[in-house]
Design an enzyme around this catalytic site. Structure first.
Site, short mmCIF file in Angstrom:
data_model
loop_
_atom_site.label_atom_id
_atom_site.label_comp_id
_atom_site.label_asym_id
_atom_site.label_seq_id
_atom_site.Cartn_x
_atom_site.Cartn_y
_atom_site.Cartn_z
N ASP A 293 -5.11 1.04 4.10
CA ASP A 293 -4.91 -0.28 3.90
C ASP A 293 -5.73 -1.20 4.92
O ASP A 293 -6.19 -2.14 4.72
CB ASP A 293 -3.33 -0.49 4.10
CG ASP A 293 -3.02 -1.87 4.07
OD1 ASP A 293 -2.71 -2.45 2.95
OD2 ASP A 293 -3.08 -2.55 5.15
N ILE B 116 -2.11 -4.20 1.04
CA ILE B 116 -2.99 -3.76 0.00
C ILE B 116 -2.28 -2.56 -0.70
O ILE B 116 -2.54 -2.11 -1.93
CB ILE B 116 -4.52 -3.54 0.47
CG1 ILE B 116 -4.98 -4.70 0.97
CG2 ILE B 116 -5.28 -2.87 -0.50
CD1 ILE B 116 -4.94 -5.80 0.04
N ASP B 117 -1.66 -1.58 0.19
CA ASP B 117 -1.09 -0.64 -0.16
C ASP B 117 -0.15 -0.88 -1.26
O ASP B 117 0.08 -0.24 -2.51
CB ASP B 117 -0.52 0.30 0.68
CG ASP B 117 -1.38 1.31 1.52
OD1 ASP B 117 -2.36 1.64 0.99
OD2 ASP B 117 -1.11 1.53 2.71
N ILE B 118 0.91 -1.85 -0.90
CA ILE B 118 2.18 -2.29 -1.55
C ILE B 118 1.58 -2.98 -3.25
O ILE B 118 1.98 -2.63 -3.99
CB ILE B 118 2.75 -3.27 -0.85
CG1 ILE B 118 3.51 -2.50 0.06
CG2 ILE B 118 3.98 -3.87 -1.82
CD1 ILE B 118 4.36 -3.58 1.22
#
Length: 406
Positions: free
Chosen positions: A147, A179-181
């Site tokens: 991320d 960004i991960d989420i």
């Protein structure tokens, strides 16, 4: 009624955040989600602490808050994918599942015969979602991706934070692994779309999700500003590039967010704040003019807001119908009456701590209601039960455990 995906079974081979977040969304929507973890160590995020969940006596358990944030509603089983027996178990599970989520590096699962092209021969209806840093095509596809590094590569950090030359200026990451989420969210949408398509065609498909793709899409208006002008936007702190005033303004004892999203709201603000002359000033009467004369208006607003407390400004603007709000700590956010009324924080029973606090899914349905009932699992909590459902005997399970396959 049960959740909208109560008829769906998901095999979650992912770890850390983007993939597990997609899996948790599936579980929240009612799907049965089987999470495969490494024996003994489990998901990497189990070790991402402190903080850890505390038991009734206040002593930390082995459950990291990071893991607890993205694994609600799942069954945990342990399988060593490097062992042939473990690979065979995953193939058997995949044959009976609707969805598989994985976030291994490009090509890793192909070595084990667990790639999409292999598994679709066993289950043509399988929807196989891969989450990687850079996708399954292009020159970067074999690179690992995280991320933070993608926030930097995508340009997101170049438009986040205070401007260079100001106190605290310079590149800044978003305060959560956004960004991960977001990749997990996009993956959830893609999986649901593939399920809908399967209803028509009867066939599954491969979904190729990449952190960098998500980050570029997330640039949204900032990305379009560059594409339409050729000029890369920079950091402007807590102001808005195209709407004024839409920013943080210091008060007598803190700060408040003022969000005048159109000219009508600016006029309402001026009336409430007893500065109606600003609404008729040609520099400020229209949003485009306010953007051009941002610094002049900022100076006036900073002086004006310094004369009242945050609480006083929030009350005044709320009564006038002008969008605004305080800048809460996370503690203060959970104490907001609206947050309490919506049941955002709730507790689930937990085998090690008695209970575990959770943050509710924001998806609300009028009939296929989401029921949060299953806490994040302890490592391998459901291994025996899931393998028995596959038809394995106690002796077979014991042999697999003795051989290190589970």
């Amino acid at each position: 009624m049960a959740g909208p995906l109560s008829h769906i079974r998901v095999l979650d081979l992912s770890r850390v955040l983007a993939g597990p977040f997609a899996g948790q969304n599936m579980a929240d929507l009612g799907a049965e989600v089987i999470k495969v973890e490494r024996p003994l160590k489990g998901d990497d995020s189990r070790a991402f602490g402190p903080p850890y969940l505390s038991d009734a006596e206040g002593k930390p358990t082995s459950e990291a808050a990071y893991f607890l944030a993205a694994n609600r509603g799942k069954k945990s089983i342990t399988i060593d994918l490097s062992k042939p027996q473990g690979q065979d178990l995953v193939r058997k599970l995949a044959a009976s599942c609707d969805v598989l989520i994985e976030n291994y590096k490009f090509g890793d699962l192909e070595r084990y015969g667990l790639d999409y092209e292999t598994l679709k021969l066993l289950n043509p209806r399988l929807i196989y979602c891969s989450v990687t840093g850079f996708g399954h095509s292009g020159p970067y596809r074999e690179r690992p991706g995280y991320d933070f590094m993608v926030q930097g590569m995508s340009g997101l950090m170049s438009v986040t934070g205070h401007a260079d030359g100001l106190p605290g200026g310079g590149p800044m990451r978003v305060g959560v692994p956004i960004i991960d989420i977001l990749t997990g969210m996009y993956a959830s949408i893609a999986i649901c779309a593939a399920l809908a398509n399967r209803e028509k065609t009867g066939e599954g498909q491969h979904i190729d999700m990449a952190l960098l793709d998500t980050a570029m899409a997330f640039l949204s208006i900032q990305g379009m500003s560059y594409l339409t002008t050729g000029h890369a936007p920079g950091r402007i702190g807590n102001t808005h590039p195209t709407i004024v005033p839409y920013q943080v303004i210091p008060t007598q004892d803190g700060a408040v967010v003022l969000a005048c999203g159109n000219d009508n709201l600016f006029q309402k603000f001026c009336k409430a704040a007893d500065c109606e002359h600003l609404a008729s000033d040609p520099r400020f009467s229209k949003n485009a003019s306010r953007v051009q004369h941002r610094e002049a208006l900022d100076a006036i607003l900073n002086e004006l807001f310094s004369k009242r407390t945050t609480k006083a400004w929030v009350a005044l603007l709320e009564e006038a119908g002008v969008p605004n709000g305080p800048i809460n700590t996370i503690h203060e956010a959970f104490e907001e009456e609206q947050v309490k009324a919506r049941g955002i924080r709730f507790d689930l029973p937990h085998p090690l701590a008695g209970f575990v606090p959770q943050i509710a899914s924001p998806m609300r349905f009028s009939s296929t209601t989401i029921h949060h009932e299953v806490p994040p699992p302890t490592l391998g909590q459901h291994t025996d039960a899931v393998l028995k459902d596959l038809g394995l005997s106690d002796l077979q399970i014991a042999e697999l455990r003795a051989g290190g396959a589970i």
